[in-house]
Design an enzyme around this catalytic site. Structure first.
Site, short mmCIF file in Angstrom:
data_model
loop_
_atom_site.label_atom_id
_atom_site.label_comp_id
_atom_site.label_asym_id
_atom_site.label_seq_id
_atom_site.Cartn_x
_atom_site.Cartn_y
_atom_site.Cartn_z
CG ASN A 1 24.44 72.70 13.63
OD1 ASN A 1 24.00 73.22 14.65
ND2 ASN A 1 23.82 71.71 13.02
N GLY B 1 23.12 61.73 20.32
CA GLY B 1 24.22 61.56 21.26
C GLY B 1 23.88 60.54 22.34
CG ASN C 1 23.36 66.89 9.01
OD1 ASN C 1 24.21 66.47 8.23
ND2 ASN C 1 22.30 66.19 9.38
CB ALA D 1 23.59 64.61 26.23
CG HIS E 1 24.46 63.13 4.97
ND1 HIS E 1 23.89 61.91 4.69
CD2 HIS E 1 23.84 63.58 6.09
CE1 HIS E 1 22.99 61.64 5.60
NE2 HIS E 1 22.93 62.63 6.47
NE ARG F 1 21.01 65.25 5.87
CZ ARG F 1 20.41 64.60 4.87
NH1 ARG F 1 20.32 65.16 3.69
NH2 ARG F 1 19.91 63.40 5.06
NE ARG G 1 18.09 57.20 6.65
CZ ARG G 1 18.53 58.39 7.10
NH1 ARG G 1 19.25 59.18 6.31
NH2 ARG G 1 18.22 58.80 8.32
N1 LIG Z 1 25.44 63.09 9.61
C1 LIG Z 1 24.31 62.41 9.76
O1 LIG Z 1 24.10 61.39 9.11
C2 LIG Z 1 23.29 62.87 10.75
C3 LIG Z 1 23.43 64.09 11.33
N2 LIG Z 1 22.55 64.50 12.30
C4 LIG Z 1 22.80 65.81 12.90
O2 LIG Z 1 23.27 65.60 14.23
C5 LIG Z 1 22.97 66.75 15.01
C6 LIG Z 1 22.32 66.34 16.31
O3 LIG Z 1 21.06 65.77 16.08
P1 LIG Z 1 20.13 65.35 17.33
O4 LIG Z 1 20.93 64.64 18.33
O5 LIG Z 1 18.92 64.73 16.79
O6 LIG Z 1 19.77 66.80 17.92
P2 LIG Z 1 19.32 67.15 19.41
O7 LIG Z 1 18.77 68.53 19.37
O8 LIG Z 1 18.47 66.07 19.97
O9 LIG Z 1 20.69 67.16 20.22
C7 LIG Z 1 21.71 68.07 20.00
C8 LIG Z 1 22.35 68.35 21.35
O10 LIG Z 1 23.50 69.17 21.14
C9 LIG Z 1 23.62 69.99 22.28
N3 LIG Z 1 24.51 71.10 22.07
C10 LIG Z 1 24.28 72.27 21.43
N4 LIG Z 1 25.36 73.05 21.48
C11 LIG Z 1 26.31 72.38 22.18
C12 LIG Z 1 27.63 72.67 22.57
N5 LIG Z 1 28.21 73.82 22.26
N6 LIG Z 1 28.30 71.75 23.30
C13 LIG Z 1 27.72 70.57 23.62
N7 LIG Z 1 26.47 70.24 23.27
C14 LIG Z 1 25.77 71.13 22.56
C15 LIG Z 1 22.19 70.41 22.56
O11 LIG Z 1 22.03 70.95 23.86
C16 LIG Z 1 21.45 69.10 22.32
O12 LIG Z 1 21.31 68.37 23.52
C17 LIG Z 1 22.09 67.65 14.12
O13 LIG Z 1 22.88 68.66 13.53
C18 LIG Z 1 21.59 66.68 13.06
O14 LIG Z 1 21.24 67.31 11.86
C19 LIG Z 1 21.53 63.70 12.73
C20 LIG Z 1 21.34 62.47 12.15
C21 LIG Z 1 22.19 61.95 11.10
O1 LIG Z 2 18.01 64.35 7.72
C1 LIG Z 2 18.56 64.93 8.68
O2 LIG Z 2 18.48 66.14 8.91
C2 LIG Z 2 19.40 64.10 9.60
C3 LIG Z 2 20.29 63.29 8.75
O3 LIG Z 2 21.31 63.75 8.27
C4 LIG Z 2 19.79 61.99 8.30
O4 LIG Z 2 18.94 61.39 8.96
O5 LIG Z 2 20.26 61.56 7.24
#
Ligand SMILES: NC(=O)C1=CN([C@@H]2O[C@H](COP(=O)(O)OP(=O)(O)OC[C@H]3O[C@@H](n4cnc5c(N)ncnc54)[C@H](O)[C@@H]3O)[C@@H](O)[C@H]2O)C=CC1
Ligand SMILES: O=C([O-])CC(=O)C(=O)O
Length: 313
Positions: free
Chosen positions: A100, A17, A125, A13, A180, A93, A156
Site C-alpha cells: 500500500n 471507495g 491501511n 473504487a 489504528h 493491517r 464502534r
Molecule cells: N483506516 C481505516 O479505518 C480503514 C482502512 N481500510 C483500508 O482501505 C483500503 C481499501 O479497502 P477496500 O475498499 O475494502 O478494498 P478494495 O479491494 O475493495 O478496494 C481497493 C481498490 O483500490 C484500487 N486500487 C489499487 N491500486 C490503485 C491505484 N494505484 N490507483 C487507484 N486505485 C487503486 C483497487 O483496484 C480496488 O478497486 C484497504 O487498505 C483497507 O485496509 C478499510 C477500512 C477502514
Molecule cells: O480491519 C481492517 O483491516 C480495516 C480497518 O481498518 C477497520 O475496519 O478498522
C-alpha cells in the site's frame, strides 16, 4: 455569480471507495469523481453511472463520474484515498504496508499534480503510516493531510456502549486516541451517555470488554466477511470528515494528524482529537492524561513508529 459546487475525488473504487462516493453524493456534499486503475476503468464508470441512476429515486443532484484519468479529478477540493489492498483473516493491517505504500505514493504523485490545493483524507491501511507516506509524497501543509481512524474506532466504541445500555447511539459520546491498531486507546474517562460518565452506568469488567472489542473491531468484521474488511462504517466515517471540511463545521473529531510535540510525540502521525473545518485540521486538542492512559498511548505510538520505520527506511 454562479455558485461553484465542491468537487470530491475518491481514489479506489472498491468496497470503501464506492460506498463513500455514494454516501457523499446522497448528502449532496458536491460532485463526485470515482477513480480506479485503467484496468478497471469500465467497472468504475459502471459503478458511478449506477449510483447516478439512483439520484432521481433518492433525490440528490450531485453528479458522479467514474474514471481512471487523473485529469478528470483536476482541482478537487477534497481527495479521499482508499486505494490499496485490504486484509484477509489471519493478517494484520501492518502486513499491507509495503504494497500500500507504493500505491499511496503513486496516487499522491498524481494528486499533487492535478489537485495541488486539495485537502486529502487517507483511509488505506496501515493508515497512520500511510498518512505519513501521503504527507511526504504530497508535500502539502500538515493541515491538509489527514488520516481516518478515530471516527470509525469511536463509532464502534459508541455502538457497543449503546448496545450495552440499550440506549440511543445519539446520546453516547466518547473518543478513541492513538494508532489504528489493536492497542488504540478508547478514553473511558471522557466517555458519557447523556452527560453521565459511563463508569457510573456500566460495571468495570463490562467496560473493559467493550474497550477490547473496540480495539479488535476491524478484525471482528474481517473474520466475519472472510474476504475483505469493513466498508459501511469506514465510508460513513470518511463522509463525516469530508462534510466537516466542506461545510466548515468546525467539528471536534478524532483524526490522524502530524504531531509535532503534542502529547510529547515528535513527527508522528497518530489519532488525536482535532478541530476539522474548511482549512482541514485547524487545531489539535491536547488533553491531560492519567499516567496509565499515557502509558497506553505510548504503547500505541511505539506500534505506529515501528510501521513508519518500514516505509521511511
Ligand atoms: N483506516 C481505516 O479505518 C480503514 C482502512 N481500510 C483500508 O482501505 C483500503 C481499501 O479497502 P477496500 O475498499 O475494502 O478494498 P478494495 O479491494 O475493495 O478496494 C481497493 C481498490 O483500490 C484500487 N486500487 C489499487 N491500486 C490503485 C491505484 N494505484 N490507483 C487507484 N486505485 C487503486 C483497487 O483496484 C480496488 O478497486 C484497504 O487498505 C483497507 O485496509 C478499510 C477500512 C477502514
Ligand atoms: O480491519 C481492517 O483491516 C480495516 C480497518 O481498518 C477497520 O475496519 O478498522
Amino acid at each position: 455569480m454562479a455558485i461553484q459546487r465542491k468537487k470530491i475525488t475518491v481514489v479506489g473504487a472498491g468496497f470503501t471507495g464506492a460506498t463513500t462516493a455514494f454516501l457523499a453524493a446522497q448528502k449532496e456534499l458536491g460532485d463526485v469523481v470515482l477513480l480506479d486503475i485503467p484496468q478497471l476503468e469500465n467497472p468504475t464508470k459502471g459503478k458511478a453511472l449506477d449510483m447516478l441512476e439512483a439520484s432521481p429515486v433518492q433525490g440528490f443532484d450531485s453528479n458522479i463520474v467514474g474514471t481512471s484519468n487523473y485529469d478528470d479529478t483536476a482541482n478537487s477540493d477534497i481527495v479521499i484515498i482508499t486505494a490499496g489492498i485490504a486484509r484477509k483473516p489471519g493478517m494484520s493491517r501492518d502486513d499491507l504496508v509495503n504494497t500500500n505504500a507504493g500505491i499511496v505514493r503513486s496516487v499522491c504523485d498524481n494528486v499533487k499534480r492535478t489537485s495541488p490545493n486539495s485537502i486529502v483524507i487517507i483511509l488505506s491501511n496501515p493508515v497512520d503510516a500511510m498518512t505519513y507516506v501521503a504527507y511526504e509524497a504530497l508535500g502539502f501543509p500538515k493541515e491538509r493531510v489527514i488520516g481516518q481512524s478515530g471516527v470509525l474506532d469511536t463509532a464502534r466504541y459508541c455502538t457497543f456502549i449503546a448496545q450495552e445500555l440499550n440506549v440511543s447511539v445519539e446520546d453516547v459520546r466518547g473518543f478513541v486516541l492513538g494508532g489504528h491498531g489493536d492497542d488504540m486507546v478508547p478514553l473511558v474517562r471522557y466517555s458519557n451517555v447523556g452527560g453521565i460518565p459511563i463508569e457510573k452506568l456500566i460495571p468495570a469488567d463490562r467496560i473493559e470488554a467493550i474497550v477490547q472489542r473496540t480495539r479488535t473491531g476491524g478484525g471482528e468484521i474481517v473474520n466475519l466477511l472472510g474476504n475483505g474488511s469493513a466498508y459501511y462504517a469506514p465510508a460513513a466515517s470518511l463522509v463525516q470528515m469530508a462534510e466537516a471540511i466542506i461545510k466548515d463545521k468546525k467539528r471536534i473529531i478524532p483524526a490522524i494528524a502530524l504531531l509535532q510535540g503534542e502529547y510529547g510525540y515528535d513527527n508522528l502521525f497518530m489519532g488525536v482529537p482535532t478541530l476539522l473545518g474548511g482549512e482541514g485540521i485547524e487545531k489539535i486538542f491536547e488533553l491531560e492524561l492519567l499516567p496509565e492512559e499515557k502509558t497506553a498511548l505510548d504503547k500505541s505510538a511505539d506500534s505506529v513508529r515501528n510501521v513508519i520505520k518500514v516505509v521511511s527506511a
